[in-house]
Design an enzyme around this catalytic site. Structure first.
Site, short mmCIF file in Angstrom:
data_model
loop_
_atom_site.label_atom_id
_atom_site.label_comp_id
_atom_site.label_asym_id
_atom_site.label_seq_id
_atom_site.Cartn_x
_atom_site.Cartn_y
_atom_site.Cartn_z
N ASP A 185 0.76 -1.11 0.13
CA ASP A 185 0.14 0.44 0.14
C ASP A 185 1.17 1.50 -0.05
O ASP A 185 2.22 1.11 0.14
CB ASP A 185 -0.85 -0.25 1.33
CG ASP A 185 -1.90 0.66 1.43
OD1 ASP A 185 -1.84 1.55 0.20
OD2 ASP A 185 -3.50 0.74 1.52
N GLU A 191 -10.46 6.43 4.61
CA GLU A 191 -9.55 6.67 5.60
C GLU A 191 -9.17 7.17 6.43
O GLU A 191 -10.93 7.52 7.16
CB GLU A 191 -8.17 6.27 4.78
CG GLU A 191 -8.46 6.35 3.12
CD GLU A 191 -6.34 5.64 2.38
OE1 GLU A 191 -5.66 5.94 3.30
OE2 GLU A 191 -7.05 5.94 1.22
#
Ligand code: NOJ
Length: 738
Positions: free
Chosen positions: A320, A520
């Site tokens: 990621d 997020e």
């Protein structure tokens, strides 16, 4: 390696070539080298190409850079591509993959501009690649081609899950794949296969909810939609993310450590990944957090022993965003960046989403290989996976797209977006049948979220944190939708904050409330709270004495104060329904569509009840305000004649469903299994099958429910489930033990 090309002339050449020439090799001429021969098996092409590559070329294939690094001079500049940075990244460092992280769009943000940009980048890459290895470009198209203006935005996964509609999910993803490919993008960082077990977490809305069976089926449908039957030039690679254990941060906050038992990993978190892998998902993305004390990005146990040796995943593992660097800066398992790179690649990461500093990553890998700290065989293994993916996607043969065709491919699908949003609407409360509003002569709509589409779109909508304030896209707000369907002779008034007096004959208030968009960590909501201004608006509405229906635009359960919860006559959970969401809400409010969504998660009464999972412990549903599967309708569905056929883990239940009400409606039949003896799951009720039907009033249909009973097996580690019971609504029957 450096071949300076003036960008202006590059663009001109492209404009001429990209509409006509779709191939790098002329079909008549025999391919000069084995790897360029599309008749060869992928494995042979990979082996041939790999053998020709220098170390620099190999490392470039393991490097992924965010496109903004190539725009302007600074990391986050947007605008024209910069000749200097093209040269550094694609020329000198031979980078083989780019991405557009949320909001990293070309200027202007149009489908054509995306296609031209990816063509330009591809042309530059091919011109500067000795072996003509094409670029692979990735984005997060998590609810449609959501970075591009003009693309229909579908409900976020949490709403899509409420439809329990596997075919719809497949269709949406197939459409998204066509839109992506039309803009030169062949890799989607989706679907999220994390099971959403903590609604405080900022990414809960990106999940398909709390249930592993539902999640697994929708993950499979997503992979099938994105990748088609086989990867090729018309499909995109799917990404199962985030492997593994990302969705249950101990404190509910994004990227915080998780603790998961082996049993829970097996029974809850792994099944959607396993199902997605079985469906052929080409890539996985790794969890940014730490699991059981170890960062996933440096865990050989997770990335090699579990992912490769146990699950036998053959595809590509991408890190990621900046997560290799974070081994040094956050997790502190590495003392230098170079050591972080050694840990991550050594553990099993194939490609690094760097995403800005290509020279730092490539030079670290080079040094590690040269000083023997990273085996070249590990690099080769990773490069093989990247090359195989590029061959499978047909990128060597068709690296370019036709910008003139991008617009129609990207803007298609509004009808599907509307259908999905309609099917997702979940009616949680409807006291004295306030809804539908059909007979109400004067309705007042309140709340700025009724006229501003940002809340209904959620995060990952043009911008990473949602639609930027100064930007506009085609979207139907709730007020727009209500105007569209307003019955003749009735009146609709809008008031942002209810500051003015209500029209005298107001007979219902529709309050549109919810969360601001976010993504997020920015979207974490530790108290599951509705913004204060929205609570105040609801109280003002209730204070008027008129019946109030609340429409909630949110990606998770929110806890309303008791007086508000009690006072509302009706509550519609609209989730984050996307660009057609306002029309879907209006159709349900006015009864053009009977609501048919069912909650894909448990709605707790309070935060102290978390974690709050359907039947996780006996009696736990007493803590639920709305249990998993809640969803009212404007009609009634009755069940009769439940039976089960088959044996083992795959059985089929049958049940007769009758629409005994007055209007047509969709309905999802849910089948739960409960171990009656044996096992250690404490009598947990597990979803083992579901089917969606649409019935006219008075119609009866016998529906088949394929049951997947593998979860029942895992529910009892070390101890076989001796007997189990199947329930569909109020009906129960013994289940032949799996
Ligand atoms: C970080 C997110 O965690 C991940 O889901 C996403 O795919 C990447 N950024 C790329 O945007």
């Amino acid at each position: 390696m450096r071949i300076p090309v003036l960008l202006a002339s590059l663009t001109v050449t492209l404009a001429a070539q990209s509409t006509s020439a779709q191939s790098t090799t002329s079909p008549a001429a025999a391919p000069p080298l084995p790897y360029q021969d599309r008749a060869q098996p992928v494995e042979a092409r990979v082996a041939d190409l790999l053998a020709r590559m220098t170390l620099t070329e190999k490392i470039g294939q393991l490097t992924q850079i965010n496109v903004t690094r190539l725009m302007g001079q600074n990391e986050w500049d947007r605008g024209p591509l910069s000749e200097r940075w093209l040269d550094v990244v694609l020329g000198e460092h031979q980078v083989g993959s780019l991405l557009s992280g949320g909001g990293s769009a070309p200027v202007p943000n149009t489908p054509e501009a995306w296609a031209r940009m990816t063509n330009d980048l591809q042309r530059y890459t091919l011109t500067h690649s000795r072996l003509k290895i094409p670029l692979i470009y990735g984005v997060d198209a998590v609810h449609g081609h959501n970075n591009v203006k003009g693309a229909p935005l579908f409900p976020h996964n949490i709403g899509l899950a409420a439809t329990f509609d596997v075919n719809l999910t497949r269709d949406i993803n197939a459409l998204t794949a066509r839109a992506l490919r039309a803009t030169g993008i062949s890799w989607n960082f989706a679907p999220v296969a994390d099971v959403g077990r903590d609604p405080r977490w900022g990414r809960f809305y990106e999940t398909f909810g709390e249930d592993p069976t539902l999640t697994a089926q929708l993950v499979v449908a997503s992979v099938q939609g994105l990748q088609g039957e086989k990867l090729g030039p018309a499909t995109v690679a799917a990404t199962l993310k985030h492997f593994i254990g990302y969705s249950v941060p101990q404190n509910g906050r994004d990227r915080q450590p998780a603790q998961i038992s082996r049993e829970s990993l097996q029974r809850v978190h792994l099944p959607p990944f396993q199902a997605g892998m079985k469906a052929g998902a080409a890539t996985v993305m790794i969890n940014s957090g730490a699991l059981n004390g170890e960062p996933a990005h440096s865990s050989r146990g997770l990335l090699t022993e579990l992912l490769r040796e146990e699950l036998k995943f053959p595809g590509l593992a991408v890190s990621d965003w900046e997560d290799i660097a974070r081994l040094q800066t956050v997790h502190k398992t590495a003392s230098t960046y170079q050591d972080a790179v050694r840990q991550a690649l050594g553990a099993g990461i194939d490609m690094s989403m760097v995403p800005n500093d290509a020279p730092a990553f490539t030079s670290a890998v080079k040094t590690l290989v040269e000083n023997g700290s990273l085996p070249l065989a590990r690099v080769d293994e990773a490069v093989r996976r990247v090359l195989a993916l590029k061959f499978e996607l047909g990128l060597f043969e068709q690296p370019y797209v036709d910008p003139a065709a991008a617009g129609s491919a990207v803007t298609a699908g509004q009808d599907l977006a509307l259908r999905a949003a309609r099917q997702s609407m979940t009616l949680l409360k409807n006291d004295s049948e306030l809804l539908p509003l059909k007979g109400r002569r004067s309705v007042v709509v309140v709340g700025r979220r009724a006229v501003d589409p940002r809340s209904q779109l959620g995060g990952w909508s043009i911008g990473w944190q949602g639609l930027p304030e100064n930007e506009d896209i085609p979207a139907v707000t709730v007020l727009d939708g209500m105007k569209q369907v307003l019955p003749k002779g009735t009146r609709l008034t809008y008031s942002e904050d209810l500051s003015a007096a209500l029209p005298a004959n107001t007979d219902a208030i529709v309050a549109v409330v919810g969360e601001a968009p976010g993504a997020e960590g920015e979207a974490d909501n530790p108290g599951l709270t509705l913004p204060q201004e929205d609570v105040a608006l609801l109280r003002r509405a209730l204070g008027s004495g008129r019946p109030v229906v609340a429409v909630l635009l949110a990606g998770r359960p929110l806890l309303l104060p008791d007086d508000v919860q009690r006072g509302l006559r009706a509550l519609v959970m609209a989730y984050l329904p996307g660009s057609e969401g306002g029309r879907a809400v209006a159709d349900v409010l006015y009864g053009n569509t009977s609501p048919s969504g069912r909650l894909p998660f448990t709605w707790p009464k309070s935060v102290s009840a978390l974690p709050m999972i359907e039947g996780a412990t006996p009696g736990q549903n007493a803590q639920a305000l709305y249990p998993f599967g809640t969803g009212l309708s404007y009609t009634r569905f009755q069940y009769a004649g439940l039976s089960v056929q088959g044996a083992g883990a795959r059985q089929t239940a049958q049940v007769r469903v009758t629409n005994s009400g007055q209007v047509a409606g969709g309905h999802t039949v849910l089948a739960f299994a409960r171990p009656a003896s044996g096992g250690t799951a404490g009598g947990e009720r597990l979803l083992v099958g579901f089917t969606r039907v649409t019935l006219k009033p008075g119609e009866t249909r016998t529906v088949a429910l394929p049951l997947d009973l593998t979860s029942l097996r895992v529910a009892a580690p070390g101890q076989a489930v001796q007997s189990a019971e199947l329930s569909v609504g109020e009906l129960r029957t013994a289940l032949p033990t799996p």
